[in-house]
Scaffold this active site. Sequence first.
Site, PDB file in Angstrom:
ATOM      1  N   LYS A 167      11.190 -13.587   1.097  1.00 46.17           N
ATOM      2  CA  LYS A 167      11.703 -14.270   2.257  1.00 46.17           C
ATOM      3  C   LYS A 167      10.598 -14.543   3.269  1.00 46.17           C
ATOM      4  CE  LYS A 167      15.678 -11.245   1.623  1.00 46.17           C
ATOM      5  NZ  LYS A 167      16.252  -9.964   2.080  1.00 46.17           N
ATOM      6  N   GLY A 168       9.489 -13.860   3.090  1.00 39.67           N
ATOM      7  CA  GLY A 168       8.450 -13.794   4.121  1.00 39.67           C
ATOM      8  C   GLY A 168       7.822 -15.105   4.552  1.00 39.67           C
ATOM      9  N   ASP A 201      -1.945  -9.424  -0.223  1.00 42.70           N
ATOM     10  CA  ASP A 201      -2.391  -8.045  -0.032  1.00 42.70           C
ATOM     11  C   ASP A 201      -3.173  -7.634  -1.279  1.00 42.70           C
ATOM     12  OD1 ASP A 201      -2.637  -5.490   0.972  1.00 42.70           O
ATOM     13  OD2 ASP A 201      -0.588  -4.893   0.518  1.00 42.70           O
ATOM     14  N   GLU A 226       2.810 -18.558   0.987  1.00 39.31           N
ATOM     15  CA  GLU A 226       2.999 -17.102   0.992  1.00 39.31           C
ATOM     16  C   GLU A 226       2.803 -16.569   2.411  1.00 39.31           C
ATOM     17  OE1 GLU A 226       4.308 -14.543   0.045  1.00 39.31           O
ATOM     18  OE2 GLU A 226       3.280 -13.811  -1.743  1.00 39.31           O
ATOM     19  N   PHE A 282      -0.746  -2.803   8.851  1.00 38.22           N
ATOM     20  CA  PHE A 282       0.588  -3.228   8.443  1.00 38.22           C
ATOM     21  C   PHE A 282       1.130  -4.180   9.498  1.00 38.22           C
ATOM     22  CE2 PHE A 282       5.014  -3.392   7.531  1.00 38.22           C
ATOM     23  CZ  PHE A 282       5.003  -3.484   6.157  1.00 38.22           C
ATOM     24  N   VAL A 283       1.260  -5.427   9.127  1.00 38.43           N
ATOM     25  CA  VAL A 283       1.654  -6.451  10.096  1.00 38.43           C
ATOM     26  C   VAL A 283       3.116  -6.862   9.933  1.00 38.43           C
ATOM     27  CG1 VAL A 283      -0.662  -7.358  10.463  1.00 38.43           C
ATOM     28  CG2 VAL A 283       0.705  -8.241   8.575  1.00 38.43           C
ATOM     29  N   LYS A 328      -5.288 -10.292   3.445  1.00 47.12           N
ATOM     30  CA  LYS A 328      -5.766  -8.926   3.675  1.00 47.12           C
ATOM     31  C   LYS A 328      -6.691  -8.555   2.511  1.00 47.12           C
ATOM     32  CE  LYS A 328      -2.308  -5.981   5.070  1.00 47.12           C
ATOM     33  NZ  LYS A 328      -1.294  -4.916   4.788  1.00 47.12           N
ATOM     34  N   ARG A 341      11.381  -9.970  10.972  1.00 48.50           N
ATOM     35  CA  ARG A 341      10.924 -11.256  10.422  1.00 48.50           C
ATOM     36  C   ARG A 341      11.006 -12.369  11.459  1.00 48.50           C
ATOM     37  NH1 ARG A 341      10.366 -10.773   4.807  1.00 48.50           N
ATOM     38  NH2 ARG A 341      11.841  -9.401   3.749  1.00 48.50           N
ATOM     39  N   ASP A 362       8.099  -8.503   7.300  1.00 42.53           N
ATOM     40  CA  ASP A 362       9.068  -7.475   7.680  1.00 42.53           C
ATOM     41  C   ASP A 362       8.518  -6.060   7.570  1.00 42.53           C
ATOM     42  OD1 ASP A 362       9.055  -7.626   4.725  1.00 42.53           O
ATOM     43  OD2 ASP A 362      10.643  -6.129   4.884  1.00 42.53           O
TER      44      ASP A 362
HETATM   45  P1  IMP Z   1       0.781  -8.029  -3.002  1.00 41.17           P
HETATM   46  O1  IMP Z   1       1.425  -8.253  -4.341  1.00 41.17           O
HETATM   47  O2  IMP Z   1       0.233  -6.643  -2.864  1.00 41.17           O
HETATM   48  O3  IMP Z   1      -0.252  -9.067  -2.640  1.00 41.17           O
HETATM   49  O4  IMP Z   1       1.959  -8.040  -1.981  1.00 41.17           O
HETATM   50  C1  IMP Z   1       2.264  -9.092  -1.242  1.00 41.17           C
HETATM   51  C2  IMP Z   1       3.580  -8.837  -0.530  1.00 41.17           C
HETATM   52  O5  IMP Z   1       3.652  -7.532   0.040  1.00 41.17           O
HETATM   53  C3  IMP Z   1       3.675  -9.808   0.604  1.00 41.17           C
HETATM   54  O6  IMP Z   1       4.242 -11.028   0.185  1.00 41.17           O
HETATM   55  C4  IMP Z   1       4.511  -9.041   1.597  1.00 41.17           C
HETATM   56  O7  IMP Z   1       5.882  -9.264   1.330  1.00 41.17           O
HETATM   57  C5  IMP Z   1       4.177  -7.597   1.349  1.00 41.17           C
HETATM   58  N1  IMP Z   1       3.176  -7.114   2.324  1.00 41.17           N
HETATM   59  C6  IMP Z   1       1.888  -6.819   2.093  1.00 41.17           C
HETATM   60  N2  IMP Z   1       1.256  -6.406   3.213  1.00 41.17           N
HETATM   61  C7  IMP Z   1       2.184  -6.464   4.199  1.00 41.17           C
HETATM   62  C8  IMP Z   1       2.146  -6.178   5.612  1.00 41.17           C
HETATM   63  O8  IMP Z   1       1.127  -5.805   6.215  1.00 41.17           O
HETATM   64  N3  IMP Z   1       3.322  -6.362   6.285  1.00 41.17           N
HETATM   65  C9  IMP Z   1       4.456  -6.798   5.679  1.00 41.17           C
HETATM   66  N4  IMP Z   1       4.535  -7.072   4.379  1.00 41.17           N
HETATM   67  C10 IMP Z   1       3.410  -6.904   3.640  1.00 41.17           C
HETATM   68 MG    MG Z   2       6.355 -11.565   0.528  1.00 41.83          MG
END
Ligand code: IMP
Ligand code: MG
Length: 177
Positions: A45-46, A105, A101, A154-155, A133, A167, A161
């Site tokens: 949803k982000g 992360d 996106e 953590f944002v 990140k 959100r 969220d």
């Molecule tokens: P990844 O697969 O580790 O890149 O995860 C990405 C997903 O994790 C993002 O689409 C977010 O939904 C969530 N996420 C990663 N870091 C944060 C953060 O700092 N705040 C909120 N959601 C995060």
């Molecule tokens: Mg996401």
Amino acid sequence: MDNEMEIKGKILFTQQQIWERAKELGYQISKDYEGEELIVLGTLKGAIIWMGDILKNLTLDTKIDFVSASSYGSGITSSGVVKITKDIDMDLFHKNILIIEDIIDTGTTLKFLKDYIAERNPKSVKICTLLDKPSRRKADIKGDYVGFTVDDLFVIGYGLDYDQKYRNLPYVSYLEG
Ligand code: IMP
Ligand code: MG
């Protein structure tokens, strides 16, 4: 009683800063795909709020769709399993796909999604993310259009969220702790 004007966390990027950045990236994307059709694919949803900003700054023929992917298991292991929980409706064959996106992360989710989309033989696949990140990256993934780079914080806000909350905040902030 909650004060609705209360700022949650420490603000990193204001609505105005994010909108200005969306204008720059929207201009760039419009130039890069000039004369082409673009499918803008938001990750639920982000990404929804950032997606709206980007869409409003595109001067292209666009179609939109959404996908939802969740990673299961421990988020700190590189073998995190990703599952599609809301599939793509559109036919992606020979189309230009721009994934929108909220944040990259570890990159695990997007790596999976990019491979998943590639199986449908699109013309091209690129990524536009509000935040990057890079310090926590595990998968070989980079954003083609990046709003802002953030430290290992953590944002929340602007679609992002904490336990499904915050959100709706019209800014990106981080929770201390
Ligand atoms: P990844 O697969 O580790 O890149 O995860 C990405 C997903 O994790 C993002 O689409 C977010 O939904 C969530 N996420 C990663 N870091 C944060 C953060 O700092 N705040 C909120 N959601 C995060
Ligand atoms: Mg996401």
